[in-house]
Design a protein around this motif. Structure first.
Motif, PDB file in Angstrom:
ATOM      1  N   UNK A 130       0.928  -1.207   0.093  1.00 28.19           N
ATOM      2  CA  UNK A 130       0.095   0.070   0.088  1.00 28.19           C
ATOM      3  C   UNK A 130       0.796   1.246   0.002  1.00 28.19           C
ATOM      4  N   UNK A 131       0.619   2.158  -0.793  1.00 29.54           N
ATOM      5  CA  UNK A 131       1.472   3.392  -0.770  1.00 29.54           C
ATOM      6  C   UNK A 131       0.280   4.520  -0.450  1.00 29.54           C
ATOM      7  N   UNK A 132       0.790   4.951   1.003  1.00 33.88           N
ATOM      8  CA  UNK A 132       0.175   6.057   1.544  1.00 33.88           C
ATOM      9  C   UNK A 132       1.122   6.931   2.258  1.00 33.88           C
ATOM     10  N   UNK A 133       0.589   8.190   2.076  1.00 34.69           N
ATOM     11  CA  UNK A 133       1.319   9.322   2.819  1.00 34.69           C
ATOM     12  C   UNK A 133       2.953   9.344   2.531  1.00 34.69           C
ATOM     13  N   UNK A 134       2.979   9.074   1.250  1.00 39.31           N
ATOM     14  CA  UNK A 134       4.517   8.976   0.463  1.00 39.31           C
ATOM     15  C   UNK A 134       5.405   7.975   1.138  1.00 39.31           C
TER      16      UNK A 134
END
Length: 272
Positions: A130-134
């Motif tokens: 998961x890619x989240x908040x850089x």
């Protein structure tokens, strides 16, 4: 023993889910082990689904205590909906408000496309990035990394094959339920026998994080919620965050979500 990467997909096949910019808060849960006999936990889950303000919910396995095929959620003419059908209804209602993602656990690995579609859940492979908040977060149920439990790993390798699953699902529902009760009884006996369960293997977890180019692994399965630093003294901290199981009847109740927010460290939120 085979490489930890062979327990599932190869790194090049691991899916990457990029969170939309509108997502500011993501919740993670696992190991609810829902069953008809645990009404309080089911009620707590219903309340949570109806009230959460998360922008997305990720269920990292073992939502159900046991799952023997999607036909258990079928509603028969002239009969009230069973427990699994009720769960399907509440999940579907929640999915109209927020996206629901589901990753298989060791108890509900037979949950299939039919139930997921009817419930409004998106099935994810184990593991998923998961890619989240850089940042890149590696999501897993966690059982594939408990390499010290060799008996379980052999069982897992067998039951995750398409051939075994096809043969099992071809059996009558009543027969599958009998087999499931037997396996649950064996599991309960092992718990009371004093057997020590293997934890996630640290070198394997580090191997997965390196392959995923992630700094944090989020998983369930072990029922030992904690924040583990895997590389003390490292320049870039590598962690695994272990989710809590749910039990509304425990003292105190175990009803917890792990929450990610933009610009904030992960937080554990006690519910109710």
């Amino acid at each position: 023993m085979s490489s930890p990467l062979t327990a599932g997909l190869m790194p090049s096949d691991w899916p990457v889910l990029a969170a939309p910019a509108r997502w500011h808060r993501i919740d993670f849960i696992s190991d609810l082990h829902l069953q008809a006999s645990e009404a309080a936990t089911f009620a707590a889950f219903q309340t949570y689904l109806g009230s959460t303000q998360a922008d997305a919910l990720f269920i990292l396995g073992d939502l159900f205590e046991v799952w023997v095929g999607d036909d258990v959620a079928s509603v028969l003419p002239g009969r009230p909906p069973g427990f699994e059908a009720q769960c399907q209804h509440f999940l579907a209602a929640a999915s109209e408000r927020i996206p629901l993602f589901f990753l298989h656990g060791n108890r509900d690995f037979l949950l299939g496309n039919a139930f997921a579609a009817a419930s409004g859940m998106t099935l994810l492979p184990d593991p998923t990035v998961l890619v989240f908040d850089a940042q890149r977060w590696l999501l897993s149920h966690g059982d594939a990394l408990c390499l010290g439990d060799t008996d379980y790993q052999q069982f897992r390798a067998q039951v995750r094959t398409p051939a075994w699953q096809s043969a099992f699902l071809a059996k009558p529902l009543a027969e599958r339920q009998i087999i499931a009760r037997s396996l649950r009884a064996q599991s309960e006996y092992r718990k009371t026998s004093g057997a020590v369960y293997a934890d996630v293997d640290t070198p394997a977890a580090l191997h997965w994080l390196d392959a995923a180019q992630a700094n944090t692994l989020i998983h369930g399965h072990t029922h030992h919620p904690a924040d583990h630093l895997l590389n003390p003294g490292g320049i870039n901290p590598l962690r695994r965050l272990v989710l809590s199981d749910w039990d509304a009847a425990a003292t105190p109740p175990r009803l917890e979500v792990l929450r990610l927010r933009h610009g904030a460290t992960p937080e554990r939120c006690k519910l109710f």
